[in-house]
Design an enzyme around this catalytic site. Structure first.
Site, mmCIF file in Angstrom:
data_model
loop_
_atom_site.group_PDB
_atom_site.id
_atom_site.type_symbol
_atom_site.label_atom_id
_atom_site.label_comp_id
_atom_site.label_asym_id
_atom_site.label_seq_id
_atom_site.Cartn_x
_atom_site.Cartn_y
_atom_site.Cartn_z
ATOM 1 N N PRO A 75 -28.592 62.984 68.899
ATOM 2 C CA PRO A 75 -27.911 62.505 70.098
ATOM 3 C C PRO A 75 -28.273 63.608 71.366
ATOM 4 O O PRO A 75 -27.158 64.439 71.802
ATOM 5 C CB PRO A 75 -26.440 62.731 69.705
ATOM 6 C CG PRO A 75 -26.320 63.575 68.730
ATOM 7 C CD PRO A 75 -27.536 63.356 67.781
ATOM 8 N N CYS A 76 -29.327 63.625 71.954
ATOM 9 C CA CYS A 76 -29.793 64.483 73.007
ATOM 10 C C CYS A 76 -28.886 64.098 74.088
ATOM 11 O O CYS A 76 -28.653 64.885 75.151
ATOM 12 C CB CYS A 76 -31.115 64.454 73.153
ATOM 13 S SG CYS A 76 -32.133 65.461 71.989
#
Length: 127
Positions: A96-97
């Protein structure tokens, strides 16, 4: 593998994933509906610095964010290096950048506009 997510087509590099495309699609759909907060997918970890950054990012809880500077401090590096590792993410949403933001703004993302939508989705379904 391309998947529709909140009106955006995203690409995931499926050779890194052990599960079938169907399982990946189902988990992403559950995430988009707000019924899944954590992915149960097996994938090859990246080596080196990028792998270290991605592991730190995966530790950010659903519905929360960290700044590039906070991650850089934890990893004893520069915020721009953290941003570069985010740009090399081949499993968007799964890694989850989108939870990594600037100190003064959301900042960039591979899919323009999607980062803001993902953060809003998580805020909506967060306790």
């Amino acid at each position: 593998m391309y998947v529709e997510m909140l009106g955006h087509e995203i690409e995931l590099q499926t050779p890194r994933l052990a599960e079938s495309r169907q399982v990946v699609r189902e988990q992403l759909a559950e995430y988009e509906r707000g019924t899944r907060r954590r992915f149960e997918l097996t994938f090859d970890e990246l080596d080196g610095f990028t792998g270290r950054v991605h592991r730190e990012i995966r530790a950010i809880p659903y519905g929360e964010t960290r700044t590039y500077s906070q991650l850089a401090e934890r990893l004893d590096t520069a915020p721009i290096a953290v941003g570069g590792a985010c740009a090399r993410n081949t499993l968007p949403v799964v890694v989850p950048c989108h939870r990594v933001v600037g100190t003064d703004s959301v900042r960039g993302y591979l899919y323009p506009g999607l980062k803001t939508k993902l953060l809003a989705l998580e805020r909506t379904h967060h306790e």
